[in-house]
Design a protein around this motif. Structure first.
Motif, PDB file in Angstrom:
ATOM      1  N   SER A 146      14.130  38.156 -29.440  1.00 38.61           N
ATOM      2  CA  SER A 146      14.615  38.091 -27.979  1.00 38.61           C
ATOM      3  C   SER A 146      15.373  36.866 -27.620  1.00 38.61           C
ATOM      4  O   SER A 146      15.067  35.747 -28.378  1.00 38.61           O
ATOM      5  N   VAL A 147      16.407  37.008 -26.905  1.00 35.54           N
ATOM      6  CA  VAL A 147      17.483  35.976 -26.931  1.00 35.54           C
ATOM      7  C   VAL A 147      17.809  35.915 -25.526  1.00 35.54           C
ATOM      8  O   VAL A 147      18.663  37.069 -24.877  1.00 35.54           O
ATOM      9  N   GLY A 157      26.500  32.861 -19.832  1.00 34.92           N
ATOM     10  CA  GLY A 157      27.219  33.535 -21.025  1.00 34.92           C
ATOM     11  C   GLY A 157      26.971  32.646 -22.142  1.00 34.92           C
ATOM     12  O   GLY A 157      27.142  33.024 -23.166  1.00 34.92           O
ATOM     13  N   ARG A 158      25.659  31.700 -22.238  1.00 34.00           N
ATOM     14  CA  ARG A 158      25.353  30.687 -23.451  1.00 34.00           C
ATOM     15  C   ARG A 158      24.073  31.339 -23.905  1.00 34.00           C
ATOM     16  O   ARG A 158      23.113  31.433 -22.975  1.00 34.00           O
ATOM     17  N   ALA A 159      23.982  31.546 -25.097  1.00 36.65           N
ATOM     18  CA  ALA A 159      22.466  32.101 -25.809  1.00 36.65           C
ATOM     19  C   ALA A 159      21.666  30.875 -25.896  1.00 36.65           C
ATOM     20  O   ALA A 159      22.084  29.842 -26.285  1.00 36.65           O
ATOM     21  N   LEU A 160      20.263  31.027 -25.442  1.00 36.93           N
ATOM     22  CA  LEU A 160      19.464  30.086 -25.893  1.00 36.93           C
ATOM     23  C   LEU A 160      18.790  30.349 -27.261  1.00 36.93           C
ATOM     24  O   LEU A 160      19.323  31.308 -28.060  1.00 36.93           O
ATOM     25  N   ARG A 207      22.855  32.785 -35.793  1.00 32.92           N
ATOM     26  CA  ARG A 207      24.200  32.515 -35.186  1.00 32.92           C
ATOM     27  C   ARG A 207      24.591  33.976 -34.841  1.00 32.92           C
ATOM     28  O   ARG A 207      25.372  34.157 -33.551  1.00 32.92           O
ATOM     29  N   LYS A 208      24.455  35.153 -35.723  1.00 24.98           N
ATOM     30  CA  LYS A 208      24.721  36.266 -35.545  1.00 24.98           C
ATOM     31  C   LYS A 208      23.973  37.059 -34.199  1.00 24.98           C
ATOM     32  O   LYS A 208      24.682  37.540 -33.461  1.00 24.98           O
ATOM     33  N   MET A 209      22.721  36.752 -34.177  1.00 26.38           N
ATOM     34  CA  MET A 209      22.099  37.320 -33.136  1.00 26.38           C
ATOM     35  C   MET A 209      22.441  36.631 -31.768  1.00 26.38           C
ATOM     36  O   MET A 209      22.444  37.486 -30.716  1.00 26.38           O
ATOM     37  N   ARG A 210      22.612  35.291 -31.556  1.00 26.26           N
ATOM     38  CA  ARG A 210      22.967  34.762 -30.478  1.00 26.26           C
ATOM     39  C   ARG A 210      24.187  35.029 -29.990  1.00 26.26           C
ATOM     40  O   ARG A 210      24.649  35.431 -28.981  1.00 26.26           O
ATOM     41  N   ALA A 211      25.171  35.280 -30.888  1.00 25.27           N
ATOM     42  CA  ALA A 211      26.484  35.925 -30.722  1.00 25.27           C
ATOM     43  C   ALA A 211      26.317  37.417 -30.307  1.00 25.27           C
ATOM     44  O   ALA A 211      27.275  37.533 -29.148  1.00 25.27           O
ATOM     45  N   ALA A 212      25.646  38.263 -30.459  1.00 21.55           N
ATOM     46  CA  ALA A 212      25.612  39.433 -30.217  1.00 21.55           C
ATOM     47  C   ALA A 212      24.875  39.572 -28.743  1.00 21.55           C
ATOM     48  O   ALA A 212      25.306  40.275 -27.959  1.00 21.55           O
ATOM     49  N   ALA A 213      23.872  38.534 -28.463  1.00 19.33           N
ATOM     50  CA  ALA A 213      23.351  38.561 -27.200  1.00 19.33           C
ATOM     51  C   ALA A 213      24.694  38.000 -26.078  1.00 19.33           C
ATOM     52  O   ALA A 213      24.666  38.697 -24.969  1.00 19.33           O
ATOM     53  N   GLU A 214      25.289  37.338 -26.757  1.00 14.04           N
ATOM     54  CA  GLU A 214      26.518  36.923 -25.527  1.00 14.04           C
ATOM     55  C   GLU A 214      27.386  38.018 -25.567  1.00 14.04           C
ATOM     56  O   GLU A 214      27.941  38.214 -24.178  1.00 14.04           O
ATOM     57  N   ALA A 215      27.629  38.604 -26.600  1.00 15.67           N
ATOM     58  CA  ALA A 215      28.481  39.863 -26.373  1.00 15.67           C
ATOM     59  C   ALA A 215      27.943  41.034 -25.347  1.00 15.67           C
ATOM     60  O   ALA A 215      28.631  41.584 -24.739  1.00 15.67           O
ATOM     61  N   VAL A 216      26.764  41.313 -25.520  1.00 14.71           N
ATOM     62  CA  VAL A 216      26.053  42.099 -24.675  1.00 14.71           C
ATOM     63  C   VAL A 216      26.412  41.716 -23.335  1.00 14.71           C
ATOM     64  O   VAL A 216      26.380  42.266 -22.358  1.00 14.71           O
ATOM     65  N   GLN A 273      28.567  40.002 -21.936  1.00 15.62           N
ATOM     66  CA  GLN A 273      30.121  40.318 -21.604  1.00 15.62           C
ATOM     67  C   GLN A 273      30.188  41.751 -21.242  1.00 15.62           C
ATOM     68  O   GLN A 273      31.032  42.225 -20.410  1.00 15.62           O
ATOM     69  N   ALA A 274      29.682  42.371 -22.202  1.00 18.99           N
ATOM     70  CA  ALA A 274      30.049  44.031 -22.179  1.00 18.99           C
ATOM     71  C   ALA A 274      29.419  44.525 -20.975  1.00 18.99           C
ATOM     72  O   ALA A 274      29.893  45.739 -20.345  1.00 18.99           O
ATOM     73  N   LEU A 275      28.196  44.089 -20.804  1.00 20.05           N
ATOM     74  CA  LEU A 275      27.532  44.724 -19.580  1.00 20.05           C
ATOM     75  C   LEU A 275      28.131  44.093 -18.160  1.00 20.05           C
ATOM     76  O   LEU A 275      27.619  44.247 -17.022  1.00 20.05           O
ATOM     77  N   ARG A 276      28.994  43.207 -18.037  1.00 20.33           N
ATOM     78  CA  ARG A 276      29.615  42.357 -16.995  1.00 20.33           C
ATOM     79  C   ARG A 276      28.383  41.879 -16.191  1.00 20.33           C
ATOM     80  O   ARG A 276      28.483  41.674 -14.935  1.00 20.33           O
ATOM     81  N   LEU A 277      27.482  41.175 -17.005  1.00 20.79           N
ATOM     82  CA  LEU A 277      26.548  40.663 -16.496  1.00 20.79           C
ATOM     83  C   LEU A 277      26.773  39.046 -16.060  1.00 20.79           C
ATOM     84  O   LEU A 277      27.733  38.367 -16.403  1.00 20.79           O
ATOM     85  N   LYS A 278      25.982  38.751 -14.882  1.00 22.39           N
ATOM     86  CA  LYS A 278      26.509  37.292 -14.208  1.00 22.39           C
ATOM     87  C   LYS A 278      25.006  36.215 -14.472  1.00 22.39           C
ATOM     88  O   LYS A 278      24.060  36.922 -14.450  1.00 22.39           O
ATOM     89  N   THR A 279      25.189  35.296 -14.408  1.00 22.21           N
ATOM     90  CA  THR A 279      24.136  34.276 -14.066  1.00 22.21           C
ATOM     91  C   THR A 279      23.332  34.216 -15.416  1.00 22.21           C
ATOM     92  O   THR A 279      23.491  33.445 -16.453  1.00 22.21           O
ATOM     93  N   TYR A 280      22.205  35.065 -15.640  1.00 18.86           N
ATOM     94  CA  TYR A 280      21.341  35.075 -16.878  1.00 18.86           C
ATOM     95  C   TYR A 280      20.691  36.597 -17.114  1.00 18.86           C
ATOM     96  O   TYR A 280      20.848  37.381 -16.287  1.00 18.86           O
ATOM     97  N   ALA A 281      20.117  36.729 -18.339  1.00 14.32           N
ATOM     98  CA  ALA A 281      19.660  37.553 -18.643  1.00 14.32           C
ATOM     99  C   ALA A 281      18.829  37.580 -19.758  1.00 14.32           C
ATOM    100  O   ALA A 281      18.768  36.498 -20.581  1.00 14.32           O
TER     101      ALA A 281
END
Length: 345
Positions: free
Chosen positions: A223-224, A229-232, A269-278, A280-288
């Motif tokens: 889980s990430v 917009g920044r992955a933990l 790196r790939k997983m964190r980048a994918a989490a950040e892409a999600v 953006q794709a779902l138009r999320l704000k604040t945190y998830a």
């Protein structure tokens, strides 16, 4: 600050929500905030709502335990004879309107599907987490996966099925059957053959009228968390038995969680980048928080996004924040701060 911690409700994740809410409430009180913990469905029937933030009361005294068995929501509904006419419990809206912000500790259908967020927007109530549009997109797994595919985010193959429909394509076993709008692994089944598949469908349709049939990915689960917009750091979850279901998520000692996850740097790196892409794709704000599987070839697959991640003693987002040196109370205040920023014009 005057803060309402909103929890409870009538979803299958009610107990999880109450546990998250109790912990958030205690953490905010420890930092000197005037906090009130409210059950969104049962509300507050006491006197003095206009002075409720100055009342010295342990609002969490009767909340916070997650049982291995899921809650009896019909029993909760029976406590509100007017529940079908008004989801919000007595005085909930009035108390929330007095607050500087509402900390959304809700999980599941009532809380993560965007309906409460939309109502609060109309009423001028500020709240933590993303808005109603992105909440709805993330909650509907079929819609979310369409956006994953369109944005080249790796995710298991799947198709949705409504009650009474026949499968549009052949089912390959093993497969996963899950409700489209569930959470905490409620209504999720791993099927090895046609018999298990038919039984899983029958059970899943008791939760809702649309389900998702998904490619089974054998491997490790991760889980990430993503904040603004920044992955933990990535966290790995390894259940001691079975898969990461409702029991293994919330019963202490049912899973081994490792953060940061012990994976190759390129995979991280790939997983964190994918989490950040999600995000953006779902138009999320604040945190998830995004959930992933990784197979034996180190290929990753995003399963879903959680717009109101759990904040219980075994929850993943607080563990990820802790790996960056942020304790629980600081995390709560940080989530409030980033949520308030979405109201800045």
């Amino acid at each position: 600050m005057k803060i309402v911690v909103l929890a409870g409700g009538i979803s299958m994740e009610r107990d999880v929500s109450l546990c998250s809410g109790a912990m958030i409430y205690k953490a905010l009180c420890s930092r000197g905030h005037q906090a009130v913990l409210l059950d969104v469905y049962l509300g507050y029937e006491g006197d003095g709502c206009e002075d409720i933030f100055s009342v010295r009361k342990d609002w969490a005294a009767d909340m916070g335990t997650i049982n291995a068995a899921r809650p009896d929501t019909q029993q909760i509904k029976a406590m509100r004879p007017d529940g079908e006419k008004n989801f919000f419990g007595p005085n909930v809206i009035g108390i929330c309107q007095q607050a500087d912000i509402v900390f959304m500790a809700l999980h599941g259908e009532n809380g993560e599907n965007g309906k409460i967020q939309a109502a609060f927007d109309l009423l001028g109530i500020r709240y933590t987490g993303t808005d109603y549009v992105s909440s709805a997109l993330a909650m509907d797994k079929a819609l979310a996966k369409e956006l994953f595919f369109q944005n080249d985010i790796p995710t298991p193959r799947s198709f949705s099925l409504k009650a009474g429909e026949t499968e549009p394509k052949e089912v390959v076993y093993p497969c996963v059957v899950k409700v489209c709008s569930g959470g905490s692994s409620v209504g999720v089944y791993i099927c090895q053959d046609a018999k298990e598949y038919e039984a899983a469908k029958r059970e899943a349709f008791t939760y809702e009228g649309e389900i998702l049939i998904e490619q089974y990915i054998k491997g490790r689960e991760f889980s990430v968390g993503v904040i603004e917009g920044r992955a933990l750091p990535v966290i790995e979850i390894a259940p001691l038995e079975g898969f990461y279901d409702y029991k293994n998520k919330y019963q202490p000692g049912s899973a081994v969680e490792t953060c940061p996850a012990e994976i190759p740097e390129k995979v991280e790196r790939k997983m964190r980048a994918a989490a950040e892409a999600v995000f953006q794709a779902l138009r999320l704000k604040t945190y998830a928080r995004m959930d992933f599987m990784m197979d034996d070839k180190e290929e990753i697959y995003c399963l879903e996004a959680n717009t109101l991640p759990g904040m219980t003693p075994t929850s993943l987002l607080p563990q990820e924040a802790q790996a960056e040196g942020m304790d629980y109370a600081t995390l709560c205040e940080h989530l409030i701060a980033v949520s308030l920023r979405k109201y800045e014009k």
